[in-house]
Scaffold this motif. Structure first.
Motif, PDB file in Angstrom:
ATOM      1  N   ASP A  94      18.157   2.995   0.818  1.00  0.00           N
ATOM      2  CA  ASP A  94      19.156   1.934   0.690  1.00  0.00           C
ATOM      3  C   ASP A  94      18.521   0.556   0.571  1.00  0.00           C
ATOM      4  OD1 ASP A  94      21.273   3.716   0.736  1.00  0.00           O
ATOM      5  OD2 ASP A  94      21.402   3.697   2.925  1.00  0.00           O
ATOM      6  N   PHE A  95      17.252   0.526   0.233  1.00  0.00           N
ATOM      7  CA  PHE A  95      16.538  -0.720  -0.054  1.00  0.00           C
ATOM      8  C   PHE A  95      15.434  -0.395  -1.045  1.00  0.00           C
ATOM      9  CE2 PHE A  95      14.490   1.322   3.485  1.00  0.00           C
ATOM     10  CZ  PHE A  95      13.137   1.168   3.264  1.00  0.00           C
ATOM     11  N   LEU A  96      14.864  -1.417  -1.654  1.00  0.00           N
ATOM     12  CA  LEU A  96      13.801  -1.235  -2.630  1.00  0.00           C
ATOM     13  C   LEU A  96      12.465  -1.573  -2.004  1.00  0.00           C
ATOM     14  CD1 LEU A  96      15.486  -3.039  -5.658  1.00  0.00           C
ATOM     15  CD2 LEU A  96      15.453  -0.582  -5.200  1.00  0.00           C
ATOM     16  N   SER A  97      11.547  -0.634  -2.019  1.00  0.00           N
ATOM     17  CA  SER A  97      10.199  -0.920  -1.520  1.00  0.00           C
ATOM     18  C   SER A  97       9.257   0.242  -1.786  1.00  0.00           C
ATOM     19  CB  SER A  97      10.215  -1.236  -0.021  1.00  0.00           C
ATOM     20  OG  SER A  97       8.942  -1.655   0.401  1.00  0.00           O
ATOM     21  N   ARG A  98       9.652   1.461  -1.382  1.00  0.00           N
ATOM     22  CA  ARG A  98       8.720   2.587  -1.344  1.00  0.00           C
ATOM     23  C   ARG A  98       9.058   3.596  -2.431  1.00  0.00           C
ATOM     24  NH1 ARG A  98       9.493   3.356   5.132  1.00  0.00           N
ATOM     25  NH2 ARG A  98      11.524   4.070   4.376  1.00  0.00           N
ATOM     26  N   GLY A  99       8.727   3.247  -3.685  1.00  0.00           N
ATOM     27  CA  GLY A  99       9.109   4.085  -4.808  1.00  0.00           C
ATOM     28  C   GLY A  99       8.082   5.125  -5.190  1.00  0.00           C
ATOM     29  N   THR A 100       8.294   5.729  -6.349  1.00  0.00           N
ATOM     30  CA  THR A 100       7.526   6.896  -6.771  1.00  0.00           C
ATOM     31  C   THR A 100       6.447   6.600  -7.805  1.00  0.00           C
ATOM     32  OG1 THR A 100       9.191   7.399  -8.465  1.00  0.00           O
ATOM     33  CG2 THR A 100       9.482   8.418  -6.299  1.00  0.00           C
ATOM     34  N   PHE A 101       6.357   5.349  -8.261  1.00  0.00           N
ATOM     35  CA  PHE A 101       5.332   5.003  -9.251  1.00  0.00           C
ATOM     36  C   PHE A 101       4.009   4.712  -8.542  1.00  0.00           C
ATOM     37  CE2 PHE A 101       7.702   3.647 -13.332  1.00  0.00           C
ATOM     38  CZ  PHE A 101       8.615   4.669 -13.166  1.00  0.00           C
ATOM     39  N   ALA A 102       3.452   5.737  -7.940  1.00  0.00           N
ATOM     40  CA  ALA A 102       2.219   5.605  -7.168  1.00  0.00           C
ATOM     41  C   ALA A 102       1.585   6.981  -7.039  1.00  0.00           C
ATOM     42  CB  ALA A 102       2.516   5.013  -5.789  1.00  0.00           C
ATOM     43  N   GLU A 103       0.391   7.014  -6.487  1.00  0.00           N
ATOM     44  CA  GLU A 103      -0.293   8.299  -6.335  1.00  0.00           C
ATOM     45  C   GLU A 103       0.368   9.175  -5.288  1.00  0.00           C
ATOM     46  OE1 GLU A 103      -4.862   7.342  -7.657  1.00  0.00           O
ATOM     47  OE2 GLU A 103      -4.273   6.828  -5.595  1.00  0.00           O
ATOM     48  N   TYR A 104       0.976   8.562  -4.289  1.00  0.00           N
ATOM     49  CA  TYR A 104       1.666   9.303  -3.233  1.00  0.00           C
ATOM     50  C   TYR A 104       2.979   8.618  -2.902  1.00  0.00           C
ATOM     51  CZ  TYR A 104      -2.882  11.539  -2.358  1.00  0.00           C
ATOM     52  OH  TYR A 104      -4.066  12.232  -2.494  1.00  0.00           O
ATOM     53  N   VAL A 105       3.938   9.395  -2.424  1.00  0.00           N
ATOM     54  CA  VAL A 105       5.186   8.836  -1.921  1.00  0.00           C
ATOM     55  C   VAL A 105       5.609   9.642  -0.697  1.00  0.00           C
ATOM     56  CG1 VAL A 105       6.639  10.276  -3.411  1.00  0.00           C
ATOM     57  CG2 VAL A 105       7.536   8.131  -2.505  1.00  0.00           C
ATOM     58  N   ALA A 106       6.106   8.947   0.318  1.00  0.00           N
ATOM     59  CA  ALA A 106       6.687   9.603   1.488  1.00  0.00           C
ATOM     60  C   ALA A 106       8.170   9.805   1.203  1.00  0.00           C
ATOM     61  CB  ALA A 106       6.487   8.756   2.740  1.00  0.00           C
ATOM     62  N   ALA A 107       8.574  11.058   1.026  1.00  0.00           N
ATOM     63  CA  ALA A 107       9.929  11.374   0.587  1.00  0.00           C
ATOM     64  C   ALA A 107      10.729  12.034   1.703  1.00  0.00           C
ATOM     65  CB  ALA A 107       9.879  12.298  -0.621  1.00  0.00           C
ATOM     66  N   PRO A 108      11.883  11.484   2.078  1.00  0.00           N
ATOM     67  CA  PRO A 108      12.755  12.166   3.033  1.00  0.00           C
ATOM     68  C   PRO A 108      13.159  13.540   2.496  1.00  0.00           C
ATOM     69  CG  PRO A 108      13.461   9.892   2.704  1.00  0.00           C
ATOM     70  CD  PRO A 108      12.436  10.185   1.649  1.00  0.00           C
ATOM     71  N   VAL A 109      13.219  14.532   3.363  1.00  0.00           N
ATOM     72  CA  VAL A 109      13.532  15.885   2.897  1.00  0.00           C
ATOM     73  C   VAL A 109      14.934  15.965   2.299  1.00  0.00           C
ATOM     74  CG1 VAL A 109      11.928  17.063   4.427  1.00  0.00           C
ATOM     75  CG2 VAL A 109      14.238  16.556   5.227  1.00  0.00           C
ATOM     76  N   ARG A 110      15.815  15.044   2.667  1.00  0.00           N
ATOM     77  CA  ARG A 110      17.170  15.050   2.104  1.00  0.00           C
ATOM     78  C   ARG A 110      17.177  14.692   0.619  1.00  0.00           C
ATOM     79  NH1 ARG A 110      19.005   9.907   1.282  1.00  0.00           N
ATOM     80  NH2 ARG A 110      17.809   8.237   2.272  1.00  0.00           N
ATOM     81  N   THR A 111      16.033  14.249   0.090  1.00  0.00           N
ATOM     82  CA  THR A 111      15.951  13.861  -1.321  1.00  0.00           C
ATOM     83  C   THR A 111      15.249  14.902  -2.178  1.00  0.00           C
ATOM     84  OG1 THR A 111      13.801  12.726  -1.123  1.00  0.00           O
ATOM     85  CG2 THR A 111      15.777  11.446  -0.566  1.00  0.00           C
ATOM     86  N   LEU A 112      14.823  16.021  -1.593  1.00  0.00           N
ATOM     87  CA  LEU A 112      13.915  16.938  -2.279  1.00  0.00           C
ATOM     88  C   LEU A 112      14.512  18.322  -2.514  1.00  0.00           C
ATOM     89  CD1 LEU A 112      10.609  16.212  -0.310  1.00  0.00           C
ATOM     90  CD2 LEU A 112      11.281  15.274  -2.536  1.00  0.00           C
ATOM     91  N   ALA A 113      13.925  19.014  -3.470  1.00  0.00           N
ATOM     92  CA  ALA A 113      14.173  20.436  -3.704  1.00  0.00           C
ATOM     93  C   ALA A 113      12.894  21.018  -4.298  1.00  0.00           C
ATOM     94  CB  ALA A 113      15.345  20.655  -4.650  1.00  0.00           C
ATOM     95  N   ARG A 114      12.818  22.320  -4.351  1.00  0.00           N
ATOM     96  CA  ARG A 114      11.639  22.957  -4.929  1.00  0.00           C
ATOM     97  C   ARG A 114      11.649  22.813  -6.447  1.00  0.00           C
ATOM     98  NH1 ARG A 114       8.965  25.597  -1.000  1.00  0.00           N
ATOM     99  NH2 ARG A 114      10.159  25.945   0.921  1.00  0.00           N
ATOM    100  N   LYS A 115      10.486  22.585  -7.007  1.00  0.00           N
ATOM    101  CA  LYS A 115      10.343  22.384  -8.453  1.00  0.00           C
ATOM    102  C   LYS A 115      10.686  23.665  -9.212  1.00  0.00           C
ATOM    103  CE  LYS A 115       6.668  21.796 -11.905  1.00  0.00           C
ATOM    104  NZ  LYS A 115       6.736  23.207 -12.352  1.00  0.00           N
ATOM    105  N   PRO A 116      11.462  23.564 -10.284  1.00  0.00           N
ATOM    106  CA  PRO A 116      11.681  24.732 -11.149  1.00  0.00           C
ATOM    107  C   PRO A 116      10.351  25.229 -11.705  1.00  0.00           C
ATOM    108  CG  PRO A 116      13.234  22.980 -11.680  1.00  0.00           C
ATOM    109  CD  PRO A 116      12.222  22.386 -10.752  1.00  0.00           C
ATOM    110  N   ARG A 117      10.130  26.513 -11.577  1.00  0.00           N
ATOM    111  CA  ARG A 117       8.826  27.065 -11.936  1.00  0.00           C
ATOM    112  C   ARG A 117       8.561  27.025 -13.439  1.00  0.00           C
ATOM    113  NH1 ARG A 117       9.955  32.450  -8.562  1.00  0.00           N
ATOM    114  NH2 ARG A 117      12.010  31.868  -9.372  1.00  0.00           N
TER     115      ARG A 117
END
Length: 315
Positions: A94-117
């Protein structure tokens, strides 16, 4: 770590490539080694300050909400994912700061799913935001049913191309607006293309004389008004681009992270129901060029930024 960041609102020139702060992994998050991150129009709108009234920017901001990558560290409360799991995510807070355009990102599990193989890293990164948008609008906001006719705007774009495929899967008849150069592409997705611009209403009426049961607006303005006028008597209208949709009796929709919805999208991708077309890729250091290309507004499918890991033994 290396990443893209900006310290003030502005054009693509404010994006800088270099060292950014390492993410901290909270109890309910996982550290993801980023393989690819998709560009969405909302990314450059945030960068330009257009969403300042809704999302606080904590500078420096690392942009990006879409990601595909590998879990390298689960948080202490996380049981859903383990080291080595391949994931996709719509990593929006709910704020802008910690995005995905980087080598690593800390992602809350509520935002994730397993990658389609069956998807590449680039294709997988292009699925979350547009896929969730299309899925949530069609199944929840519009509640599209089998046999209905659905008008989908910008049907060759990121959201539109997924929406056409999902509408077809739901048993609906998707009519999609697109430039003539993209008509064959829309047909390949299962949609019936119509050229946007002057005369659009007449062209749609030619395909659906009684009106459309549902309209999915991704453009706003005059297009929104045209969509409202094309509805059948009990037709429904949803916009993701123009809050003025409420003046026409419709609803405004903003996509939200949902791990169940994202998991369902991944399943549909593995079943071959949903595909992601990647039109162009850029290395992370050229993220500003990727933003510029997105701002042109003529992209077929997705633009994706990739992270190069020449030594794959690096955690």
């Amino acid at each position: 770590m290396k990443g893209i960041s900006y310290n003030r609102y502005g054009g693509p020139e404010v994006l800088e490539y270099g060292e950014v702060r390492d993410p901290k992994v909270g109890p309910d998050s996982v550290l993801v080694k980023v393989r690819a991150a998709a560009v969405n129009p909302v990314d450059w709108k945030c960068r330009a300050g257009y969403l300042d009234g809704a999302l606080e920017a904590v500078f420096p901001v690392v942009p990006g909400w879409d990601v595909s990558g590998v879990v390298v560290q689960p948080g202490p409360a996380v049981g859903e994912f383990s080291v080595g799991d391949e994931v996709i995510g719509y990593v929006r807070e709910d704020f802008l700061s910690r995005g995905t355009f980087a080598e690593y990102v800390a992602a809350p599990v509520r935002t994730l799913a397993r990658k389609p193989r069956n998807l590449t890293w680039e294709q997988a990164a292009g699925l979350p935001l547009v896929g969730l948008t299309a899925y949530q609008v069609l199944t929840k906001a519009l509640q599209v049913k089998r046999g209905e006719t659905v008008l989908i705007h910008a049907a060759a774009g990121g959201v539109g191309s997924i929406a056409v495929q999902l509408a077809r899967h739901l048993g609906a008849r998707p009519i999609g607006t697109a430039s003539e150069a993209n008509h064959d592409f829309v047909r390949s997705l299962g949609g019936e293309p119509v050229t946007y611009g002057d005369g659009l209403a007449e062209r749609v009426r030619g395909l659906a004389p009684e009106g459309v049961d549902a309209a999915f607006d991704t453009i706003g303005g005059d297009t929104l008004k045209t969509s409202a006028n094309l509805l059948a008597p009990e037709g429904r209208l949803v916009s993701i681009a123009d809050g003025g949709v409420v003046d026409y009796g419709g609803h405004y929709s903003f996509v939200r992270p949902d791990p169940d919805d994202l998991t369902r999208l991944a399943e549909l991708a593995e079943q071959g129901v949903v595909s992601v077309h990647v039109s162009e890729t850029f290395p992370l250091e050229r993220a500003a060029d990727a933003h510029r290309r997105s701002e042109e507004g003529r992209t077929r499918g997705k633009i994706v930024v990739t992270v190069d890991w020449p030594d794959e033994t690096t955690p």
